[in-house]
Design a protein around this motif. Structure first.
Motif, mmCIF file in Angstrom:
data_model
loop_
_atom_site.group_PDB
_atom_site.id
_atom_site.type_symbol
_atom_site.label_atom_id
_atom_site.label_comp_id
_atom_site.label_asym_id
_atom_site.label_seq_id
_atom_site.Cartn_x
_atom_site.Cartn_y
_atom_site.Cartn_z
ATOM 1 N N ASN A 1 -3.005 3.943 -2.453
ATOM 2 C CA ASN A 1 -4.460 3.965 -2.683
ATOM 3 C C ASN A 1 -5.125 5.328 -2.475
ATOM 4 N N SER A 2 -4.405 6.256 -1.849
ATOM 5 C CA SER A 2 -4.966 7.605 -1.725
ATOM 6 C C SER A 2 -4.273 8.577 -2.670
ATOM 7 N N GLN B 1 -9.441 8.535 -3.572
ATOM 8 C CA GLN B 1 -10.503 7.733 -2.930
ATOM 9 C C GLN B 1 -11.890 8.311 -3.223
ATOM 10 N N LYS C 1 0.812 -1.223 0.000
ATOM 11 C CA LYS C 1 0.000 0.000 0.000
ATOM 12 C C LYS C 1 0.842 1.269 0.000
ATOM 13 N N ASP D 1 -8.042 -0.453 -0.034
ATOM 14 C CA ASP D 1 -7.847 -0.926 -1.414
ATOM 15 C C ASP D 1 -8.904 -0.354 -2.338
ATOM 16 N N ILE D 2 -8.493 -0.170 -3.567
ATOM 17 C CA ILE D 2 -9.412 0.356 -4.575
ATOM 18 C C ILE D 2 -9.907 -0.794 -5.445
#
Lengths: 457, 45
Positions: free
Chosen positions: A23-24, B13, A7, A82-83
């Motif tokens: 993920n961000s 996100q 990550k 998670d995406i």
């Protein structure tokens, strides 16, 4: 589900330590202690971190660092969830972008040309205006509610077919008025035919330009001779200067290719900048079994070269002589949405190439490759499985991409390169991955440094 | 924070629920033509 190691990504660049939350998309400049902590820290294992690092750092400071890291976790800027494929990523792509191979012919004989010096595994041929207009209608009929559409006049050398380009552009403008669509038109040229008449027409018709130059004179002349074997640098640069000046330095890219013969390509970028151009792109050649191709043995030298380029880029910027470098450009806060990052370049589902005879292919690099003809501009896509295959070939579906830190920046790499090296668009071209990751580190670093400067100013 | 300087305000996100409008430029159309680079594009919204 990825583990915490997958990550994040951390790297050193210049005197800085950089931590990226995959993920961000958060980018953190950190101190060495945090950098070391992240080898072990998973959000809840403070004791393990302290056991490993208490010989090097003060325990209280280590705890303070981990408190700061937990604050990032709470704000979803570290170990962000998670995406998965989002609902906004439609099952089928809408075609909004076409590359028209208006001339399967060229007046140069570049040694690395993927188009086989223009003919793309076929015969030398010019696209007719009728085919070009059918392509315009194709995009309008297949782009759904999207307002923005794109056409790139490509080749071979597109200026070898100017009458057709003029007629098709006129048709685009007419169809814009009729449909409310907005077309961005680009043209990629080697510059030899950029005479005054063509310059004026390209400016008057708002055509964005990609101008091909390989940097230093000796490099360019060696790789990009004309059909008679003569160097073309002097003619190209003279024409490009007039072209760029005539549009006040706007709406162009000066784009070069580096090969195994000029791994010191920082000099080529600087040569382009020294000639007065300031919107630049220089990219690695992609060739299989060629003396000019990039191989694994070249990677250490290329990585060092990107470090050098990064330093030079920032140095020139600090001196007020900065330039725009395509691969270092990145908007860390307002980049593309997840759907776009999955769609990638869109080849085969949002972006097609149209061969001179009207055949549709997933992109310009696939033109003429066996098994990749989609259909024609008149008959639409006949091979219905191919667009699905390309749409699904995203980073979350590719084994090598799904846990790679760069997955949401590179979007899985070039399908044509994957096919070239592995015969499978689901297996990325490894050298391309390594180069991409290095370029991304440099780009993230450049953006981080510029953001810090802005904040401190 | 003393040890960390976050340099951006990421929105990745959030775009799980938005985005997908497709109004942005196809990445290969801008300059590259050989390498797919999406991360360096800008959202057109």
């Amino acid at each position: 589900m990825t583990n915490t190691k997958e990550k994040i990504h951390k790297f050193r660049q210049g005197d800085d330590f950089v931590l990226v939350d995959v993920n961000s998309g958060a980018v953190h400049l950190v101190d060495e202690m945090i950098y070391d902590i992240m080898d072990t820290f998973d959000g809840a294992n403070d004791e393990a971190v302290i056991a490993k690092l208490s010989g090097k750092y003060d325990k209280a400071e280590l705890s303070e660092c981990m408190d700061e890291l937990r604050q990032l976790i709470d704000e979803q800027m570290l170990f962000a969830p998670d995406i998965d494929v989002p609902p906004v990523f439609a099952q089928h792509g809408l075609v909004k972008s076409l590359c028209l191979m208006v001339a399967h012919d060229c007046n140069l004989r570049c040694k690395y040309c993927f188009g086989g010096t223009g003919e793309y595994s076929g015969v030398r041929q010019l696209m007719s205006a009728e085919t070009g207009k059918a392509a315009v209608d194709y995009i309008i009929n297949h782009c759904g509610a999207r307002k923005h559409c794109e056409i790139d006049f490509f080749g071979g050398e597109p200026l070898m077919n100017m009458p057709m380009i003029k007629e098709v552009t006129e048709y685009v403008r007419q169809r814009e008025k009729e449909t409310g669509k907005q077309f961005k038109l680009t043209l990629t040229t080697n510059g030899l035919l950029l005479n005054e008449e063509n310059r004026k027409w390209l400016n008057d018709n708002n055509i964005s330009l990609v101008l091909s130059l390989d940097g230093r004179k000796e490099v360019h002349d060696n790789m990009r001779p004309d059909a008679g074997g003569n160097g073309t640098y002097d003619r190209c640069v003279a024409n490009f200067k007039k072209m760029v000046d005539s549009r006040d330095g706007k709406d162009y890219f000066l784009r070069g290719t580096y090969t195994a013969e000029n791994l010191d390509f920082t000099k080529d970028v600087m040569s382009m900048a020294d000639e007065g151009f300031d919107v630049l792109s220089v990219e690695p050649v992609v060739l299989k079994d060629s003396p000019f191709g990039i191989t694994e043995e070249h990677l250490p030298q290329i990585f060092a070269e990107y470090d050098k380029l990064t330093e030079e880029y920032l140095k020139r910027r600090a001196e007020g002589k900065g330039f725009f470098f395509f691969h270092f450009n990145m908007d860390l806060s307002n980049g593309p949405c997840v759907a776009k990052r999955l769609a990638g370049c869109g080849a085969g589902h949002e972006y097609f190439a149209v061969a001179a005879n009207g055949d549709l292919y997933p992109c310009h690099q696939f033109v003429g490759r066996d098994g990749y003809k989609l259909g024609t501009v008149w008959t639409d896509v006949e091979n219905k499985e191919l667009p699905k295959k390309f749409r699904n070939a995203h980073v979350l579906n590719k084994e090598k991409c799904s846990n790679c830190w760069a997955r949401f920046y590179c979007s899985g790499g070039c399908h044509a390169n994957a096919d070239l090296f592995h015969g499978d668009i689901y297996q990325p071209y490894e050298i391309g991955c390594e180069l991409q990751k290095k370029r991304l580190e440099c780009a993230i670093y450049v953006q981080a440094v510029m953001a810090r400067e802005k904040e401190e100013a | 924070m003393k040890h960390i300087k976050t340099v951006n305000k990421p929105t990745l996100q959030k775009t799980l629920k938005t985005g997908g409008c497709g109004e942005c430029q196809a990445s290969c159309q801008s300059a590259c033509k050989t390498s797919c680079t999406v991360g360096n594009q800008v959202c057109e919204k």
